[in-house]
Design an enzyme around this catalytic site. Sequence first.
Site, PDB file in Angstrom:
ATOM      1  N   SER A   6      11.541  19.397   7.238  1.00 57.19           N
ATOM      2  CA  SER A   6      11.605  20.056   8.545  1.00 57.19           C
ATOM      3  C   SER A   6      10.620  21.208   8.580  1.00 57.19           C
ATOM      4  O   SER A   6      10.705  22.137   7.769  1.00 57.19           O
ATOM      5  CB  SER A   6      13.010  20.592   8.802  1.00 57.19           C
ATOM      6  OG  SER A   6      12.964  21.511   9.887  1.00 57.19           O
ATOM      7  N   ASP A  31      11.825  20.159  14.721  1.00 56.36           N
ATOM      8  CA  ASP A  31      13.016  20.675  15.399  1.00 56.36           C
ATOM      9  C   ASP A  31      12.628  21.368  16.695  1.00 56.36           C
ATOM     10  O   ASP A  31      12.050  22.457  16.694  1.00 56.36           O
ATOM     11  CB  ASP A  31      13.747  21.664  14.486  1.00 56.36           C
ATOM     12  CG  ASP A  31      14.462  20.965  13.340  1.00 56.36           C
ATOM     13  OD1 ASP A  31      15.242  20.038  13.621  1.00 56.36           O
ATOM     14  OD2 ASP A  31      14.235  21.347  12.176  1.00 56.36           O
ATOM     15  N   MET A  33      13.926  23.248  19.842  1.00 56.98           N
ATOM     16  CA  MET A  33      15.117  23.993  20.302  1.00 56.98           C
ATOM     17  C   MET A  33      14.758  24.748  21.574  1.00 56.98           C
ATOM     18  O   MET A  33      13.691  25.365  21.646  1.00 56.98           O
ATOM     19  CB  MET A  33      15.567  24.982  19.234  1.00 56.98           C
ATOM     20  CG  MET A  33      15.834  24.360  17.873  1.00 56.98           C
ATOM     21  SD  MET A  33      16.524  25.578  16.741  1.00 56.98           S
ATOM     22  CE  MET A  33      16.528  24.647  15.197  1.00 56.98           C
ATOM     23  N   HIS A  62      13.478  15.980  16.593  1.00 59.36           N
ATOM     24  CA  HIS A  62      14.908  16.245  16.759  1.00 59.36           C
ATOM     25  C   HIS A  62      15.062  17.239  17.906  1.00 59.36           C
ATOM     26  O   HIS A  62      14.755  18.421  17.747  1.00 59.36           O
ATOM     27  CB  HIS A  62      15.453  16.809  15.434  1.00 59.36           C
ATOM     28  CG  HIS A  62      16.887  17.233  15.480  1.00 59.36           C
ATOM     29  ND1 HIS A  62      17.457  18.026  14.507  1.00 59.36           N
ATOM     30  CD2 HIS A  62      17.877  16.967  16.383  1.00 59.36           C
ATOM     31  CE1 HIS A  62      18.726  18.235  14.800  1.00 59.36           C
ATOM     32  NE2 HIS A  62      19.011  17.618  15.934  1.00 59.36           N
ATOM     33  N   MET A  64      16.987  19.500  20.115  1.00 61.49           N
ATOM     34  CA  MET A  64      18.208  20.287  20.329  1.00 61.49           C
ATOM     35  C   MET A  64      18.039  21.000  21.660  1.00 61.49           C
ATOM     36  O   MET A  64      17.802  22.209  21.716  1.00 61.49           O
ATOM     37  CB  MET A  64      18.410  21.259  19.157  1.00 61.49           C
ATOM     38  CG  MET A  64      18.901  20.552  17.893  1.00 61.49           C
ATOM     39  SD  MET A  64      18.563  21.486  16.394  1.00 61.49           S
ATOM     40  CE  MET A  64      16.859  20.998  16.120  1.00 61.49           C
ATOM     41  N   MET A 133      24.668  15.933  11.719  1.00 62.23           N
ATOM     42  CA  MET A 133      24.365  17.328  11.359  1.00 62.23           C
ATOM     43  C   MET A 133      25.307  17.765  10.249  1.00 62.23           C
ATOM     44  O   MET A 133      26.530  17.625  10.378  1.00 62.23           O
ATOM     45  CB  MET A 133      24.537  18.255  12.564  1.00 62.23           C
ATOM     46  CG  MET A 133      23.519  18.098  13.684  1.00 62.23           C
ATOM     47  SD  MET A 133      21.785  18.342  13.232  1.00 62.23           S
ATOM     48  CE  MET A 133      21.811  19.966  12.457  1.00 62.23           C
ATOM     49  N   ASP A 171      21.084  16.189   8.160  1.00 59.85           N
ATOM     50  CA  ASP A 171      20.188  17.307   8.481  1.00 59.85           C
ATOM     51  C   ASP A 171      20.962  18.603   8.379  1.00 59.85           C
ATOM     52  O   ASP A 171      21.938  18.806   9.106  1.00 59.85           O
ATOM     53  CB  ASP A 171      19.635  17.098   9.903  1.00 59.85           C
ATOM     54  CG  ASP A 171      18.652  18.181  10.323  1.00 59.85           C
ATOM     55  OD1 ASP A 171      18.253  19.011   9.474  1.00 59.85           O
ATOM     56  OD2 ASP A 171      18.274  18.187  11.512  1.00 59.85           O
TER      57      ASP A 171
END
Length: 229
Positions: A6, A31, A33, A62, A64, A133, A171
């Site tokens: 990551s 990631d 976010m 990913h 989020m 998660m 993750d």
Amino acid sequence: MRVHPSILSADFTDLAAEVRRIPTADAVHVDVMDGHFVPNLTLGLPVVERLAQVSDLPLDCHLMVEAPDRWAPAYAEAGAAGVTFHAEAAAAPVRLARELRRLGARAAVALNPATPVEPWVDLLGEVDMVLLMTVEPGFGGQSFLDVVLPKVRRLRAAISAAGLPVAVQVDGGVSAETVGRAAEAGADVFVAGSAVYGAEDAAAAVEDLRTRAAAAAAGTAASAPSDRG
Ligand code: DX5
Ligand code: ZN
């Protein structure tokens, strides 16, 4: 056994060089976010578009974010090999997964630690991967939640029962110490941020995680009762 470092734990001012530190990786975990779905803000589409151009490795995005139905398809169009949306945020997850696949990406759904996997058992054919998660999402460097391991086992059992080629990604808090427990429970894709980017030799850290995961999974197979008499 695949390892996806990551870049949340990488140097955001030099991402191209940070990706070159992990030639041993199977993909780069990105990631995204939005500061709403999780209390942290990272990067978005323009950065992913550039990463897709400069990275030799596939991108595993990913998301989020709130409203992934609206935002996720653009990541597939930007060149992400895989796009993961959260079950808690998607309004129409089957439609979204089909749209991501239509755009040429692998579709995946992510479940927070308190989100049950059972509603997804009948939908496994709609996704290429389920991300479980193993921390509450939002930040790197948190401790692995062993309480999620029974869910990893139930998911792996459901995938085996269905006979589908669905990957199980874990993750959060994955390290040399925890990766074996996740692999033993049935995970086969491992995201690691701090354990890889916090290491002096990130490429070697990736290989070490993969070796430990494979050894733990092989140990499970060796100790499982044989049905061949
Ligand atoms: C957390 C992110 C993870 C995170 C993992 O919300 O989804 O990908 O970067 O970092 P570590 O491996 O440090 O827990
Ligand atoms: Zn992640």
